[in-house]
Write an enzyme that holds these catalytic residues in place. Structure first.
Site, PDB file in Angstrom:
ATOM      1  N   HIS A 140      -0.015  -5.461  -4.865  1.00  0.00           N
ATOM      2  CA  HIS A 140      -1.123  -4.750  -4.228  1.00  0.00           C
ATOM      3  C   HIS A 140      -0.725  -3.275  -4.147  1.00  0.00           C
ATOM      4  O   HIS A 140       0.465  -2.953  -4.075  1.00  0.00           O
ATOM      5  CB  HIS A 140      -1.290  -5.354  -2.830  1.00  0.00           C
ATOM      6  CG  HIS A 140      -2.473  -4.884  -2.061  1.00  0.00           C
ATOM      7  ND1 HIS A 140      -2.515  -3.669  -1.431  1.00  0.00           N
ATOM      8  CD2 HIS A 140      -3.669  -5.477  -1.797  1.00  0.00           C
ATOM      9  CE1 HIS A 140      -3.677  -3.535  -0.801  1.00  0.00           C
ATOM     10  NE2 HIS A 140      -4.399  -4.627  -1.014  1.00  0.00           N
ATOM     11  N   ASP A 217       6.328  -8.675   0.729  1.00  0.00           N
ATOM     12  CA  ASP A 217       4.961  -8.450   1.186  1.00  0.00           C
ATOM     13  C   ASP A 217       4.379  -9.834   1.478  1.00  0.00           C
ATOM     14  O   ASP A 217       4.085 -10.604   0.556  1.00  0.00           O
ATOM     15  CB  ASP A 217       4.180  -7.722   0.087  1.00  0.00           C
ATOM     16  CG  ASP A 217       2.702  -7.587   0.433  1.00  0.00           C
ATOM     17  OD1 ASP A 217       2.245  -8.217   1.412  1.00  0.00           O
ATOM     18  OD2 ASP A 217       2.002  -6.858  -0.287  1.00  0.00           O
ATOM     19  N   GLN A 220      -0.370 -12.216   2.037  1.00  0.00           N
ATOM     20  CA  GLN A 220      -1.123 -13.405   1.605  1.00  0.00           C
ATOM     21  C   GLN A 220      -0.331 -14.691   1.787  1.00  0.00           C
ATOM     22  O   GLN A 220      -0.815 -15.769   1.436  1.00  0.00           O
ATOM     23  CB  GLN A 220      -1.526 -13.272   0.121  1.00  0.00           C
ATOM     24  CG  GLN A 220      -2.426 -12.093  -0.177  1.00  0.00           C
ATOM     25  CD  GLN A 220      -3.814 -12.210   0.444  1.00  0.00           C
ATOM     26  OE1 GLN A 220      -4.242 -13.288   0.883  1.00  0.00           O
ATOM     27  NE2 GLN A 220      -4.531 -11.105   0.505  1.00  0.00           N
ATOM     28  N   LYS A 243      -5.572 -11.070   8.555  1.00  0.00           N
ATOM     29  CA  LYS A 243      -5.713 -12.079   7.494  1.00  0.00           C
ATOM     30  C   LYS A 243      -5.340 -13.474   7.995  1.00  0.00           C
ATOM     31  O   LYS A 243      -5.372 -14.447   7.247  1.00  0.00           O
ATOM     32  CB  LYS A 243      -4.834 -11.702   6.295  1.00  0.00           C
ATOM     33  CG  LYS A 243      -5.307 -10.437   5.583  1.00  0.00           C
ATOM     34  CD  LYS A 243      -4.524 -10.205   4.322  1.00  0.00           C
ATOM     35  CE  LYS A 243      -4.660  -8.794   3.775  1.00  0.00           C
ATOM     36  NZ  LYS A 243      -5.941  -8.516   3.140  1.00  0.00           N
ATOM     37  N   CYS A 383      -7.385  -3.800  -5.198  1.00  0.00           N
ATOM     38  CA  CYS A 383      -6.203  -2.956  -4.936  1.00  0.00           C
ATOM     39  C   CYS A 383      -5.026  -3.371  -5.810  1.00  0.00           C
ATOM     40  O   CYS A 383      -3.877  -3.409  -5.357  1.00  0.00           O
ATOM     41  CB  CYS A 383      -5.803  -2.986  -3.461  1.00  0.00           C
ATOM     42  SG  CYS A 383      -7.034  -2.278  -2.395  1.00  0.00           S
TER      43      CYS A 383
END
Ligand code: PLP
Length: 424
Positions: A140, A217, A220, A243, A383
């Site tokens: 991303h 990261d 997700q 999220k 993104c």
């Protein structure tokens, strides 16, 4: 990564179907009761942001109605209650991501800010000209641009692990790219475009043997799969509350305390100091050293209810549920001969993210047509422009699932896609 069921005891999970009782879950989400263009809302855009259950909405309102006061500033009852709620969430998050040291939990605004903090604070003191920063082609922008800025400033070199045709990382290339100049490896656990669950244990292990610092990261992954920072042994992990059923405006940066202690503050101001003189200042202990100014303590209190909600279901159960949806969605979407489906197409290594490109209908048109049927998906570059360039397409359509989606939602997506085909 270990995504096995850790807590299948949840009574809203049917182990024989490996599915959650979605009709009961939907009752907790007021927005899912609304209609869009006269149709039931089918929300398939949770990779962008998740919907919020009543307990989170109520917690925020309860906080403002009964507790609201600035934290760490006063000795009155409200301030003490507000401060305790804030610090209690730090402990809860530390447990949620595998029982790490709560001193390593820093509250930020979102994943983006968490990653920028690593680049601006750790990066500026530890990266110099010629050092290499290893990323992947599927990142991303939040895990690309902070490093681009750092490389421009320091003269560091950016390298990227390539993505193979089936949407997984080329691990042979990773081992070739990793070398003594690699000071930092920063990788997403789950791709927001391909849904790929990356082999981050293997990457961290190799990176640490090489002497590189590791950043994950988790934007997700933390909402969808068991993400155990302690077992993974990552040096940093970044994720966002919005999220994972929580409010907007709260992010988390987990960092190993011994590394955070060596880092300079990222922002200066109230709350992050030990002593201030007119021309000098010393810093508070971690994690407060990184939390300048009045934090978003009300949303932090509401985030606590989101974690409770997820834990009541169980992250292992959530993963099993999404695996079933992934298998079903991949099977159904592959039946379209005019649609390219990206990603591994394998529920064992794919989270509930389905990105596709129709050879005749632009993703934005597709998304608009689906919206008329009450179906919310995302269209655009997500993104991840370098990944779009790799696939030589300007944009894609992306449907993404969460605990309130079931196979019926996928059926509605498929039916609407068929309608769109007839329309064009
Ligand atoms: N990383 C990944 C993989 C994401 O999917 C996202 C958001 O979609 C981000 C980072 C950025 O998250 P935020 O916008 O909450 O900072």
């Amino acid at each position: 990564m270990d995504t096995t069921i850790n807590d299948a005891k949840s009574e809203i999970y049917d182990p024989s179907r490996k599915m959650l009782d979605v009709s009961r879950i939907r009752e907790d989400f007021p927005i899912l009761q609304r209609q869009v263009h006269g149709k039931r809302l089918v929300y398939l855009d949770s990779a962008a942001t998740s919907q919020k259950p009543n307990c989170v909405i109520n917690a925020l309102s309860f906080f403002y109605r009964t507790i609201n006061a600035n934290i760490h500033r006063g000795v009155h009852t409200l301030s003490e209650e507000s401060s305790s709620a804030y610090e209690a969430l730090r402990e809860k998050i530390a447990n949620f991501i595998g029982g790490v040291d709560a001193r390593g939990i820093v509250f930020t605004r979102n994943t983006t800010e968490s990653l920028n903090m690593v680049a601006l604070s750790w990066g500026k003191s530890n990266i110099k000209e010629g050092d290499e920063i290893l990323l992947t082609e599927m990142e991303h922008h939040s895990n690309l641009v902070p490093w681009i800025l750092l490389a421009k400033e320091t003269g560091a070199v950016l390298k990227h692990i390539p993505v193979t045709d089936n949407g997984t990382l080329d691990m042979a290339a990773f081992y070739k790219l990793l070398n003594k100049k690699t000071k930092l490896v920063s990788v997403s656990i789950v791709s927001n475009v391909l849904g790929t669950i990356n082999p981050v244990e293997e990457i961290i292990d190799a990176a640490h043997k090489n002497g590189s610092v590791t950043v994950l990261d988790g934007a997700q992954s933390v909402p969808h799969i068991v993400t155990d920072a302690k077992t993974l042994d990552c040096d940093f992990l970044a994720f966002s509350a919005h999220k994972m059923l929580g409010p907007t405006g709260i992010g988390v940066l987990y960092g190993k305390p011994e590394i955070l202690e060596q880092m300079e503050p990222y922002l200066g101001g109230g709350g992050m100091i030990e002593q201030v003189e007119l021309c000098n200042a010393t810093w508070a202990e971690i994690p407060w050293k990184f939390e300048a100014g009045t934090p978003n303590y009300a949303d932090v209190a509401a985030f606590s209810s989101a974690i409770d909600y997820l834990e009541r279901i169980g992250m292992g159960v959530i993963r099993e549920h999404e695996k079933e949806i992934t298998e079903y969605a991949v099977e159904k979407l592959l039946e379209f001969d005019d649609l390219i489906l990206y990603g591994p197409q394998d529920p064992e290594i794919q989270a509930g993210v389905f990105t596709f490109f129709h050879n005749k209908i632009h993703p934005h048109d597709l998304s608009t047509i689906l919206d008329r049927d009450g179906i919310a998906i995302r269209a655009g570059h997500h993104c991840a422009q370098p990944l779009m360039m790799k696939y030589k397409i300007p944009a894609t359509a992306r449907a993404s699932a969460y605990i309130y989606n079931d196979k019926e939602d996928i059926d509605e997506l498929v039916e609407s896609l068929n309608k769109a085909k007839r329309f064009f």
